[in-house]
Design an enzyme around this catalytic site. Structure first.
Site, PDB file in Angstrom:
ATOM      1  CB  CYS A 283      -8.877  -4.735  -3.372  1.00 32.19           C
ATOM      2  SG  CYS A 283      -7.831  -3.269  -3.214  1.00 32.19           S
TER       3      CYS A 283
ATOM      4  CB  CYS B 218      -5.352  -1.338  -1.806  1.00 32.65           C
ATOM      5  SG  CYS B 218      -6.626  -0.646  -0.756  1.00 32.65           S
TER       6      CYS B 218
ATOM      7  CD  GLU C  56      -5.389  -5.762  -1.136  1.00 36.15           C
ATOM      8  OE1 GLU C  56      -4.904  -4.614  -1.142  1.00 36.15           O
ATOM      9  OE2 GLU C  56      -5.960  -6.244  -0.147  1.00 36.15           O
TER      10      GLU C  56
ATOM     11  CG  ASN D  68      -0.372  -0.131   2.527  1.00 40.99           C
ATOM     12  OD1 ASN D  68       0.684  -0.715   2.680  1.00 40.99           O
ATOM     13  ND2 ASN D  68      -1.029   0.424   3.520  1.00 40.99           N
ATOM     14  CB  ILE D  69       1.653   3.699  -2.220  1.00 41.77           C
ATOM     15  CG1 ILE D  69       2.550   2.509  -2.578  1.00 41.77           C
ATOM     16  CG2 ILE D  69       2.416   5.018  -2.359  1.00 41.77           C
ATOM     17  CD1 ILE D  69       2.922   2.421  -4.047  1.00 41.77           C
ATOM     18  CD  GLU D  70      -1.532   5.051   4.513  1.00 46.35           C
ATOM     19  OE1 GLU D  70      -1.035   5.900   5.276  1.00 46.35           O
ATOM     20  OE2 GLU D  70      -2.273   4.125   4.895  1.00 46.35           O
TER      21      GLU D  70
ATOM     22  CB  CYS E 299     -10.741  -2.584   0.862  1.00 39.99           C
ATOM     23  SG  CYS E 299     -10.330  -1.978  -0.789  1.00 39.99           S
TER      24      CYS E 299
END
Ligand code: THU
Length: 145
Positions: free
Chosen positions: A97, A58, A60, A47-49, A94
């Site tokens: 995804c 996400c 995925e 994941n990359i915020e 989620c």
């Protein structure tokens, strides 16, 4: 089709390795994923915020990476996740995804491994996690097309 124990271990190990790349200044909830394609390749993701919150990706979303390389036939995805990268319980994908999986996978056969470590994991099908999912089949069967 059976998934060999050695492949399950490899997918879990690979997903766990991605935790170190996870970029989570907002939540500090780290997710790693690995995707086995039908041709035997393994894609990876984390994941990359983002400081602006909304653009968060996400783990995925690694599915898009595979598709962008012309690979659309997926066999199994493995997901691990936890606060600060500490794995204590299963992290399920989620809703968004799951919907992306619905686009490229057969819900009856596509497997989703949720893991804590190589000894603790559960295997679901996409249908288990997204019953009555909406997909391409609905469009093809609709009279509008
Ligand atoms: N996250 C994923 O990467 N995959 C999921 O299926 C659940 C949530 C990430 C998004 C966000 O960076 C963090 O976990 C907390 O929601």
């Amino acid at each position: 089709q059976n998934l060999e124990k050695s492949m399950i271990s490899k997918l879990i190990e690979t997903a766990m390795e991605q935790l170190k790349f996870s970029y989570t200044l907002n939540s500090n909830f780290k997710v790693g994923a690995s995707l086995l394609t039908k041709n035997g390749q393994i894609y990876t993701g984390c994941n990359i915020e983002n400081a602006a919150y909304t653009p968060t990706n996400c783990a995925e979303e690694l599915q898009f990476q595979a598709v962008s390389e012309g690979v659309r036939e997926f066999d199994t995805i493995c997901i691990v996740g936890g606060k600060d990268g500490i794995l204590t319980e299963y992290t399920a994908p989620c809703g968004v995804c799951r919907q992306v999986m619905m686009e490229f996978c057969d819900p009856e056969t596509f497997r989703i491994i949720l893991a804590i470590d190589k000894e603790h994991y559960d295997i679901y099908t996409l249908k288990d996690l997204l019953p009555l999912g909406f997909g391409l089949r609905n469009l093809i069967n609709s009279r509008e097309i």
